[in-house]
Design an enzyme around this catalytic site. Structure first.
Site, mmCIF file in Angstrom:
data_model
loop_
_atom_site.group_PDB
_atom_site.id
_atom_site.type_symbol
_atom_site.label_atom_id
_atom_site.label_comp_id
_atom_site.label_asym_id
_atom_site.label_seq_id
_atom_site.Cartn_x
_atom_site.Cartn_y
_atom_site.Cartn_z
ATOM 1 N N THR A 177 0.684 -1.163 -0.190
ATOM 2 C CA THR A 177 -0.071 -0.052 -0.001
ATOM 3 C C THR A 177 0.687 1.299 0.052
ATOM 4 O O THR A 177 1.887 1.203 0.534
ATOM 5 C CB THR A 177 -0.818 -0.080 1.272
ATOM 6 O OG1 THR A 177 -1.375 -1.083 1.326
ATOM 7 C CG2 THR A 177 -1.582 1.120 1.242
ATOM 8 N N ARG B 249 -12.636 -8.893 -2.416
ATOM 9 C CA ARG B 249 -12.111 -8.623 -1.241
ATOM 10 C C ARG B 249 -11.907 -7.106 -1.077
ATOM 11 O O ARG B 249 -11.146 -6.629 -1.959
ATOM 12 C CB ARG B 249 -10.867 -9.378 -0.661
ATOM 13 C CG ARG B 249 -10.272 -9.331 0.662
ATOM 14 C CD ARG B 249 -9.023 -8.283 0.493
ATOM 15 N NE ARG B 249 -8.564 -8.240 1.843
ATOM 16 C CZ ARG B 249 -7.603 -7.020 1.968
ATOM 17 N NH1 ARG B 249 -7.044 -6.261 1.163
ATOM 18 N NH2 ARG B 249 -6.777 -7.186 3.212
ATOM 19 N N VAL B 250 -12.034 -6.484 0.037
ATOM 20 C CA VAL B 250 -12.025 -4.974 0.294
ATOM 21 C C VAL B 250 -11.158 -4.852 1.637
ATOM 22 O O VAL B 250 -11.503 -5.549 2.503
ATOM 23 C CB VAL B 250 -13.138 -4.191 0.416
ATOM 24 C CG1 VAL B 250 -12.790 -2.542 0.769
ATOM 25 C CG2 VAL B 250 -13.912 -4.045 -0.944
ATOM 26 N N GLY B 251 -10.142 -4.220 1.509
ATOM 27 C CA GLY B 251 -8.979 -4.071 2.767
ATOM 28 C C GLY B 251 -9.225 -2.873 3.562
ATOM 29 O O GLY B 251 -10.468 -2.178 3.409
ATOM 30 N N ASP B 252 -8.419 -2.722 4.480
ATOM 31 C CA ASP B 252 -8.599 -1.494 5.494
ATOM 32 C C ASP B 252 -8.487 0.085 4.711
ATOM 33 O O ASP B 252 -9.081 1.005 5.378
ATOM 34 C CB ASP B 252 -7.523 -1.521 6.624
ATOM 35 C CG ASP B 252 -6.200 -1.484 6.019
ATOM 36 O OD1 ASP B 252 -5.802 -2.326 5.005
ATOM 37 O OD2 ASP B 252 -5.187 -0.842 6.563
ATOM 38 N N GLY C 157 -0.461 -2.516 5.814
ATOM 39 C CA GLY C 157 -0.336 -3.838 6.498
ATOM 40 C C GLY C 157 -1.608 -4.885 6.286
ATOM 41 O O GLY C 157 -2.054 -4.551 5.130
ATOM 42 N N GLY D 180 -4.673 -5.946 6.325
ATOM 43 C CA GLY D 180 -6.060 -5.267 6.310
ATOM 44 C C GLY D 180 -7.081 -5.645 7.312
ATOM 45 O O GLY D 180 -7.571 -4.617 7.855
HETATM 46 N N1 GLY Z 1 -3.462 -2.833 3.746
HETATM 47 C C1 GLY Z 1 -3.883 -2.918 2.577
HETATM 48 C C2 GLY Z 1 -4.964 -3.990 2.742
HETATM 49 O O1 GLY Z 1 -4.998 -5.014 3.609
HETATM 50 O O2 GLY Z 1 -5.958 -4.113 1.633
#
Ligand code: GLY
Length: 304
Positions: free
Chosen positions: A173, A201-204, A225, A227
């Site tokens: 990221t 999938r969607v992350g943080d 990191g 997510g």
């Molecule tokens: N930190 C990025 C993700 O996990 O998508």
């Protein structure tokens, strides 16, 4: 004692101006030795782009967007044109941008956009929503006059090779936080997510408070990191809240990452900027690409 008009102006101006600063990251993971030089060079260029936007009366919001656009376009990091592939060997990108006034825009699961961070800014400024995903985000981009690209344009030979070799643990990221001379703060984060993630999938990163957060009453944070761990702990907001109780931003960043590691096992890194310009950079991974440029420095400092 009489204080002349020019002197009064200088005092007022001095009181009102804040220390300008921009910090960037290009991901926290086990960055291969052969990639370190390109990371350092691209971080320097991203900082130069962000710093030039901060000059004069420049805005923190423009600075973080410029820096992140640069990293998205570099092909070096796992965002924009350097994206890592999902389990279907496709690219799905997430991004968020936020100001200290709690204005927010985010997109998730987009495949035809070269600069998701700029689309996120359009969401913030030109829509009544905060987060738009997938085809809806692409329809919105077209409405805003943002050109769509062929998704394959975002797939590099490097990422095809890495997919075949089965490399793991890539948290590439990118992000930026900045404070401008008027005391405005902003944060931007952009990513292709975790390596070989499931389609959809969607992350943080695009989730407010998890991978991205800014509040002028505390500070701004961009995370990189694992997510899922950063979602469970609302990581970026937790780090900003820690600025209230810890003596400095470095301690706030380190303690929050240790808490995340202890509670979830998840690793990663933060760039964390306090409202007065104090900052912390911390990571629990073997390496993190990071850099800073601030008032008084001759040139950006970067490390990988
Ligand atoms: N930190 C990025 C993700 O996990 O998508």
């Amino acid at each position: 004692m009489y204080i002349g008009k020019a002197h009064r102006y200088k005092i007022m101006n001095g009181l009102m101006r804040r220390m300008r600063i921009i910090i960037v990251h290009g991901g926290a993971w086990n960055i291969p030795e052969e990639d370190k030089e390109s990371h350092r060079n691209s971080l320097k260029e991203a900082l130069a782009a962000g710093w030039s936007a901060l000059k004069g009366n420049g805005r923190a919001l423009d600075a973080v967007e410029e820096a992140v656009v640069h990293m998205e376009n570099s092909g070096v990091f796992h965002a924009g044109s350097g994206a890592s592939l999902n389990s279907e060997q496709k690219v799905e990108l997430d991004a968020a941008i936020m100001t200290g006034d709690l204005n927010l825009g985010a997109v998730a699961g987009v495949s035809c956009i070269k600069n998701p961070i700029s689309l996120a800014r359009y969401v913030m400024e030109n829509s009544k929503h905060a987060l738009i995903v997938g085809t809806g985000a692409q329809i919105f981009a077209k409405q805003q006059g943002i050109p769509l690209c062929d998704p394959d344009e975002l797939v590099t030979a490097r990422e095809r090779r890495r997919f075949k070799e089965g490399l793991e643990n890539e948290f590439g990221t990118v992000g930026a936080v900045a404070l401008d001379g008027n005391g405005n703060m902003a944060v931007a984060t952009s990513t292709s997510g975790t390596y070989k993630k499931m389609a959809g999938r969607v992350g943080d990163s695009p989730l407010v408070g998890c991978g991205t957060y800014a509040d002028k009453e505390r500070g701004a944070c961009s995370a990189t990191g694992h997510g899922e761990s950063f979602m469970k702990t609302v990581a970026a907001k937790t780090a900003c809240d820690a600025l209230e109780k810890e003596p400095d931003a470095q301690t706030a960043a380190e303690k929050t990452l240790q808490m995340i590691l202890k509670r979830t096992g998840g690793k990663g890194g933060f760039i964390l900027l306090r409202k007065d310009g104090d900052y912390g950079i911390a990571f629990t991974t073997p390496a993190m690409a990071r850099g800073v440029m601030k008032e008084g420095m001759e040139a950006p400092e970067v490390s990988v």
